[in-house]
Write an enzyme that holds these catalytic residues in place. Sequence first.
Site, PDB file in Angstrom:
ATOM      1  N   HIS A 143      11.625  -3.910   1.161  1.00 43.85           N
ATOM      2  CA  HIS A 143      11.345  -5.226   0.585  1.00 43.85           C
ATOM      3  C   HIS A 143      11.286  -5.129  -0.938  1.00 43.85           C
ATOM      4  O   HIS A 143      10.785  -4.144  -1.482  1.00 43.85           O
ATOM      5  CB  HIS A 143      10.010  -5.770   1.106  1.00 43.85           C
ATOM      6  CG  HIS A 143       9.937  -5.860   2.591  1.00 43.85           C
ATOM      7  ND1 HIS A 143       9.258  -4.939   3.359  1.00 43.85           N
ATOM      8  CD2 HIS A 143      10.483  -6.750   3.450  1.00 43.85           C
ATOM      9  CE1 HIS A 143       9.375  -5.275   4.631  1.00 43.85           C
ATOM     10  NE2 HIS A 143      10.119  -6.357   4.725  1.00 43.85           N
ATOM     11  N   HIS A 194       3.927  -5.818  -3.881  1.00 49.48           N
ATOM     12  CA  HIS A 194       4.076  -7.281  -3.825  1.00 49.48           C
ATOM     13  C   HIS A 194       3.005  -8.015  -4.636  1.00 49.48           C
ATOM     14  O   HIS A 194       3.094  -9.232  -4.797  1.00 49.48           O
ATOM     15  CB  HIS A 194       4.030  -7.773  -2.381  1.00 49.48           C
ATOM     16  CG  HIS A 194       5.195  -7.363  -1.546  1.00 49.48           C
ATOM     17  ND1 HIS A 194       6.504  -7.560  -1.947  1.00 49.48           N
ATOM     18  CD2 HIS A 194       5.259  -6.751  -0.335  1.00 49.48           C
ATOM     19  CE1 HIS A 194       7.321  -7.102  -1.009  1.00 49.48           C
ATOM     20  NE2 HIS A 194       6.594  -6.591  -0.037  1.00 49.48           N
ATOM     21  N   ASP A 222      11.385   0.903  -1.096  1.00 52.95           N
ATOM     22  CA  ASP A 222      10.886   0.107   0.024  1.00 52.95           C
ATOM     23  C   ASP A 222      11.945  -0.915   0.423  1.00 52.95           C
ATOM     24  O   ASP A 222      12.714  -1.392  -0.419  1.00 52.95           O
ATOM     25  CB  ASP A 222       9.611  -0.609  -0.414  1.00 52.95           C
ATOM     26  CG  ASP A 222       8.854  -1.266   0.724  1.00 52.95           C
ATOM     27  OD1 ASP A 222       7.843  -0.709   1.162  1.00 52.95           O
ATOM     28  OD2 ASP A 222       9.274  -2.349   1.178  1.00 52.95           O
TER      29      ASP A 222
END
Length: 305
Positions: A166, A127, A164
């Site tokens: 996300h 992220h 993942d």
Amino acid sequence: MLPVIYSDEFLLHETGAYHPERPQRLSAIVNALKAASYADKLEWLLPTPLAKRSAMPILEKVHSQEHIERVQLIAKNGGGRLDADTLVSKNSYDIALLAVNAWLDGVDRTLATANPAFVLARPPGHHAERDRGMGFCLFSNAAIAAYYALEQPGIKRVAILDWDVHHGNGTQNIVETHPRLAYCSLHQSPCYPGTGFAEERGEYKNVLNIPMLPGSTVAEYRIEFESQVIPFLSRFKPDLLIVSAGYDANAADPLASIELLPQDFGLFTDYCLQITRKILFGLEGGYDLTALAESVVATIERCLV
């Protein structure tokens, strides 16, 4: 033998009581791997110390100086937050740099042996964008490793597969404008961070996002791997495949709503091995300790077959 790059120092990135991204994640994985039936086939390696290799030259190619200095300053001042979810403790800056070194070591080992390696480090990275950290992530480990790999002899193209739950907004942010890098993500949508739309293709058609509906099972993932992921990666012909190995798509995970089981990540690993054996797996998310540990065991088991 399969290299596992790990250090107890990664436990020193402190996130506070009740935070999902906690040191116990690594402890659970280490215990499970040492108890696995193939434990004698694992080669445990410490990451290169920062005194022997500075992570800064490659870090500065991926992240802005402002972002790097912000993380450093928060740590120097005793800790704080990059955002509501992303904590920096007094040790976090140095530990994040050591995690970068672990990923670089993973690249080195994978390219030297032409076989998989697993980086068991934290904090996670996918992220973290060029100019900011978020979503538990300080520095964009997979993207940094990909940039580093391109500097190695004979490496012309590197692909990153992110399973993942996300979307790896940070990895895509860094990779999508580079013609020798590709990024593919399967992720729950809608879900944090609200990015990763299918129509995003990258500046060089080097991005493939596959949003998955909440409640998706391995049956839906199998379809997407066979119809989209494998063809996309095969066309790109990577000299190295980096897997952002997050395990929060497990049905038991508290932060999402995908219905995978630990053994399903063994299947995903089989798909990756169809592309190449030069695979670097690096830990991202996964917050149910049992499911997380079992999923890593399943991933590595397939590499040893």
